[in-house]
Design an enzyme around this catalytic site. Sequence first.
Site, PDB file in Angstrom:
ATOM      1  CB  SER A 543      -5.537   7.202 -10.348  1.00  0.00           C
ATOM      2  OG  SER A 543      -5.903   7.076  -9.015  1.00  0.00           O
ATOM      3  CG  ASP A 554       2.924  -6.403 -12.380  1.00  0.00           C
ATOM      4  OD1 ASP A 554       3.506  -6.024 -13.410  1.00  0.00           O
ATOM      5  OD2 ASP A 554       2.967  -5.785 -11.296  1.00  0.00           O
ATOM      6  CE  LYS A 569      -3.625  10.699  -8.037  1.00  0.00           C
ATOM      7  NZ  LYS A 569      -4.029   9.631  -7.109  1.00  0.00           N
TER       8      LYS A 569
END
Length: 836
Positions: A543, A554, A569
């Site tokens: 989460s 990223d 998740k």
Amino acid sequence: MILKRKMMDAANKGTNSTVADSHQCSYNRKKATTTNTKSISSTALLCLSLVCLPSYHHRATVDAFVIRPSAGSSSKIGISKGKDIVKPIHLIDENALSSNSIDRKHAIFQSSAKSTIHTTSSALSLSNNNEEEEENDEEGKLKNKIKQSYKKTLTKVINFIPTLKVALSSFTVGIVLAFTIILVPVYNSVDKMSEPVTLFETILNDLDNGYVDTVDTKKLFETGVNAMLKSLDPYTEFEGRQEAKDMNEGISGKYAGVGLVISGTSLPAPTIVSSSPSGNSNSNVDVSSSSNLLPQDALNDNNKLLNDLGDDDEDLLSDYDDFDREDIVKQRKEEKRIVQKAYEKGVRVISAFEGYAFDAGMRPGDKIVAIDGWRIKYGTPVEDVRLRLRGEPGTNVDITFERDGVDGETTLAIPRNIVQIRDVKLTSFIGKPQDGIGYIQLTGFNANAGREVRSSIFALQQAAEEASKGDHSLKGLILDLRGNPGGLLTSAVDVSSLLVPKGSEIVSAKGRGFPGVTYKSRVDPILDPSTKLAVLINDSTASAAEIVSGAVQDLDVGVIIGSNRSFGKGLVQNVEELPFDTALKFTVAKYYTPSGRCIQSTNYKEGGVDGNSDGRYKASKVAEKDKMVFYTKNGREVKDGGGIAVDYKVSAPKASALEVTLLRSGVINDFASEWSKTNQITNDFDINDSIYHEFQNFVMKKQKDGDIKLDALYAGPIEDLQKALKASGYKGSTKEVDQLRASIMSEMRKDFDKYKKDIKEDIGAGILARYLPESMLIERSIGTDEQVIASAKLLRNENKFDNLLARDISTNSKNTVADSDSKFDEETGTKLSMKW
């Protein structure tokens, strides 16, 4: 600011346009008034003539008529005819004029199109015959004028009637269509919702009034609602009063109490209940345990899909659910014995928070026997104990407890405070401070997570500068997110903003009825760009913790380290407050990392009762062929649909079946209690072979008495196999099953020697937990943590670290389709405070 300025310009433009339109409208109104006056004047002329004609006795022209005013007054009346304006006529009170001799002074009628007529007292001396002729001519002309005006007005009215009919018809049709367009969808929606709601209410009423026994309608309602929500996904839940309160405390990370985590029994089965907020009850996160953020169903689904278990494998033994009478009796006796043992154990302290109960003198293992004089009896539910520990901040509570190795009972007066559950459990250095490798363990994302991480980074930077005498600041940082189940979305953004460049996109979210949300970093990072960052994850990192991990990966600001991918998740839950202090937590959106990927690893499909299903949702793993390739800032390939994959793989030591059984059974804590009765720790405390041998004897006695089962991990499958064989009539195979069980026990006894080092560490941690605060226990454990050691080694190797973040040479171009489909424009985004 750009969005606001555009709105102001549009507003100003709209204002100017409105002013201009008002002038044009005023001009048109004047023009329309002039035109309408022509048509209305005829009608007005007709009405006034009918009223005033009987009293009309004075001389006038064919262009106008005059109504005499009342006595003592004079007025000026101007009447238009065509484009010529008749100038005012000065009138004299008719009461001052006689029937035969009319003295009119200064009565002047002027016309721009005709000659001026002067009326004097001499003109009034004409004969009565001439006056009567003139009056007759005047009346005749006036009647003709009235008839012509009446005909014109009537003609206009008749000609206007068809236009009026069309206008009224168009207006009526428009109103009907507008109401149809607006009300029909609303009616369909109301009708669609009213039927199931009415049925549900009717069923509850019928059961409440006519069921054979008294029923609890509240419990029936919650059962029905929970079954309904279970058909969607494991995260959508109805929260009752207590659950909603616990959830709010878990989100805020604070509550009013003393700072204890306690365990006890709740009928009908033993359980662990925390006096701290739900989801933060245990200081050391157990990756196998569930929480509100990661429900047990979600964990089971993930483990099942990871192991590639199919539905056929799961249903192999479904036809052999019938127990023999002997099995039923045996099982019930075993359950009763376990519950009885739990009651005898009483209410025990599992953890005492630093700064609160720990500083007041409470320790793990203490048995609470009374609260403010209220004695805890056999069978007292642990929830009752928790409620008595809670109270108004500033008040004191007297806690009476028994401690192993201490005779009698001890009572402490502990003040109640607003207990702040810290998400940062440890801030320390790996190795010497002058080496500059910092370590932060973050176990959750409550409201203050960003503030705590900020303080920790500042403290490490200052300590590194002081240790190096100003030579350098923090060289490397390890952010440990292993076992972190997540928390608030906004807290994940706060933590990420401390690590990524200003202006960087951190996360975006989108749902069917959810506005596009994009979060970007608005501040400069406090972590210096020269400081190398490593993020530790495991399969229980989920989460909000995955949002931070995804942003770091990223944007290529750090390396992700671990043995496997994260949990996966990628769903956002919102908490909607309901009446009667309840709440609904439901999934509203999916979130996307800066590269545009959604890391949700499990697809959930709505279930239902169809004869072949129990109504639960259907879970499926994201197929490898459906995963798309995305690219980091430096061009490295990453994929969606499977959590966050690690950049640098470091295998975690696997716990043996024996170690897992010992930890789950609680036998290590029981041994720590027994050992503390007759022993004291010293500065050079260590688990030697003598203590370890004593522990083995303690475990084997527990096994013999039936208090624990060393083969507990295999007991369930073995029992299922035994039942299946018995139901199939293969009674001769029962002996082979018993031999299998004995063989497993023999192998597990050998594991005491095979995994001696790991089990010794667990025993030492169990004993030291009764004397040392939580932070010191964690710091002691990371000294032997292989993944932490490997992470520190990587941060010291500058070339290897940089190569891991270098552009993937096999990359050809970015996936423009995924990039355009998954990102959201900042101007359309709305910053929301979502609760996870």
